[in-house]
Design an enzyme around this catalytic site. Structure first.
Site, PDB file in Angstrom:
ATOM      1  CG  PHE A 122      -1.840   1.161   1.341  1.00  0.00           C
ATOM      2  CD1 PHE A 122      -2.521   1.645   0.231  1.00  0.00           C
ATOM      3  CD2 PHE A 122      -2.052   1.775   2.564  1.00  0.00           C
ATOM      4  CE1 PHE A 122      -3.396   2.714   0.339  1.00  0.00           C
ATOM      5  CE2 PHE A 122      -2.928   2.848   2.688  1.00  0.00           C
ATOM      6  CZ  PHE A 122      -3.599   3.321   1.566  1.00  0.00           C
ATOM      7  N   PRO A 127       6.725  12.477  -0.672  1.00  0.00           N
ATOM      8  CG  PRO A 127       8.371  12.675  -2.332  1.00  0.00           C
ATOM      9  CD  PRO A 127       7.001  12.132  -2.088  1.00  0.00           C
ATOM     10  N   GLY A 130       3.060  13.335   4.346  1.00  0.00           N
ATOM     11  CA  GLY A 130       3.292  12.314   5.357  1.00  0.00           C
ATOM     12  C   GLY A 130       2.104  12.271   6.300  1.00  0.00           C
ATOM     13  CB  ILE A 336      18.587  -4.831  32.116  1.00  0.00           C
ATOM     14  CG1 ILE A 336      17.545  -4.076  32.959  1.00  0.00           C
ATOM     15  CG2 ILE A 336      18.808  -6.233  32.668  1.00  0.00           C
ATOM     16  CD1 ILE A 336      16.156  -4.676  32.910  1.00  0.00           C
ATOM     17  CD  GLU A 362      -0.095   1.540   9.388  1.00  0.00           C
ATOM     18  OE1 GLU A 362      -1.227   2.041   9.403  1.00  0.00           O
ATOM     19  OE2 GLU A 362       0.223   0.605   8.648  1.00  0.00           O
TER      20      GLU A 362
END
Length: 383
Positions: A122, A127, A130, A336, A362
């Protein structure tokens, strides 16, 4: 968990075992060499995982959206490049055919997409379009029963391996703009030009590239749904896609957390296991809590979608919280591990790199906050 039926739990265990045995051994090499996970995708196709939520009459799995979330989550625990390939193919590359395709389009494309015979992609982002997806500059001029398309898309997942690419464009007929529509084009069509794969920070095995349309001609029938509602159609697809991005997030988060937890059982400092130190155990407590909270948000959004409810707010909340929690969890997982967390041999640096795009793709975190606040204020006006 209250959202999961016996069928969901069986699916979860099956995919977890498959991911551990078949995908995990390949994950490190896929990342290091930026290798598209074609072998894993073929195996997932054989398992019937490429069309999970689509009707059986179109070769789909006939399962619900929560099942798709479970599969993406389990694969993302070990290899996000494989998980995102399946995710983009299903929720975006096949979703518009399933939701808005006519019977011929479903028979011609959805059946092949559901079996994994072809991959879907898709192409939405441009450019200069967005977060502002409505600013699409790609144009499709309709004349004599054909569209002539010119424009460029960027960051298109699966484009280099897709058999069909769905894309958005401004529809123009008789010099009159009709709106933004969703069109599709077969791979190899003259005028369809694919850029080189992007060299990304994470998702190294996922195919991401620009797509160019240079006087590309496709038949008028290659449009999905109604031109007048095309923009709303792909926004609806993106809303569902946010739930699957959130599924990627909780998968990555669990992968990083489990790696960190196991490391604390092995690593000793000052004569004892490092998980005996409060500074480390508190990090583990926070990570586990954030994962459980994120899972509830994601599963709830998927469940609501399966009930036919409006999920605009719940999908945005799930995507926002899970992606930001995952960024924090992967950061703490490296901490950690100490210096070892910065070395490629240990998977946590890969999880960290894979996590960042979750706050961007998304719909950015900022866009999710806009959506959530808008929906909250809308509910006030309706009181």
């Amino acid at each position: 968990m209250i959202y999961l039926t016996e069928e969901h739990l069986l699916l979860k265990n099956t995919i977890r075992e498959f991911s551990t045995n078949e995908i995990k051994p390949l994950a490190q090499a896929i990342d290091e060499n930026s290798t598209f996970p074609i072998e894993s995708i073929k195996k997932l196709s054989d398992l019937g995982m490429m069309g999970i939520p689509w009707p059986e009459k179109y070769n789909g799995g006939g399962m619900d959206y929560l099942s798709l979330v479970i599969v993406i989550e389990e694969i993302a625990k070990v290899c996000v490049s494989t998980a995102v390939t399946l995710m983009a193919h299903t929720s975006l590359g096949s979703g518009l055919f399933a939701l808005f395709g006519d019977e011929n389009q479903k028979n011609d494309y959805l059946k092949r997409l559901s079996t994994g015979e072809i991959l879907g992609a898709f192409a939405l982002t441009e450019p200069n379009a967005g977060s502002d997806a409505g600013n699409t500059q790609t144009k499709a001029i309709l004349s004599d029963g054909k569209f002539t398309v010119n424009g460029q898309k960027v960051f298109c997942t699966n484009a280099g391996y897709a058999g069909v690419i769905i894309f958005t464009a401004r529809i123009i007929e008789d010099d009159i703009e009709k709106g933004v529509g969703a069109l599709y084009v077969d791979a190899g069509t003259p005028g369809l030009i694919l850029g080189e794969p992007e060299d990304k920070m994470g998702w190294k095995g996922s195919d991401t590239r620009s797509v160019y349309f240079d006087n590309m001609v496709i038949p008028e029938k290659n449009i999905l749904g109604d031109i007048k509602t095309g923009y709303k159609q792909f926004l609806q697809t993106l809303t569902a896609g946010r739930i699957t991005i959130a599924a990627l997030s909780i998968g990555i988060a669990q992968g990083a957390y489990e790696s960190a937890l196991n490391y604390t059982k092995e690593r000793e400092a000052f004569g004892k296991k490092i998980n005996q130190f409060q500074a480390v155990s508190f990090k583990l407590a926070d990570m586990a809590t954030q994962i459980e909270a994120a899972k509830l948000l994601v599963y709830n959004a998927a469940w609501l979608k399966d009930q036919g409810k409006d999920v605009i707010k719940s999908a945005a909340m799930a995507k926002l919280f899970s992606s930001e929690a995952t960024m924090k969890i992967t950061t703490d997982a490296i901490q950690i591990h100490g210096g070892y967390g910065y070395i490629r041999e240990y998977n946590v640096e890969r999880f960290f790199r894979d996590a960042k795009i979750l706050e961007i793709g998304e719909g950015t975190s900022e866009i999710q906050r806009i959506i959530i606040s808008r929906e909250i204020l809308k509910s006030l006006r309706n009181q």
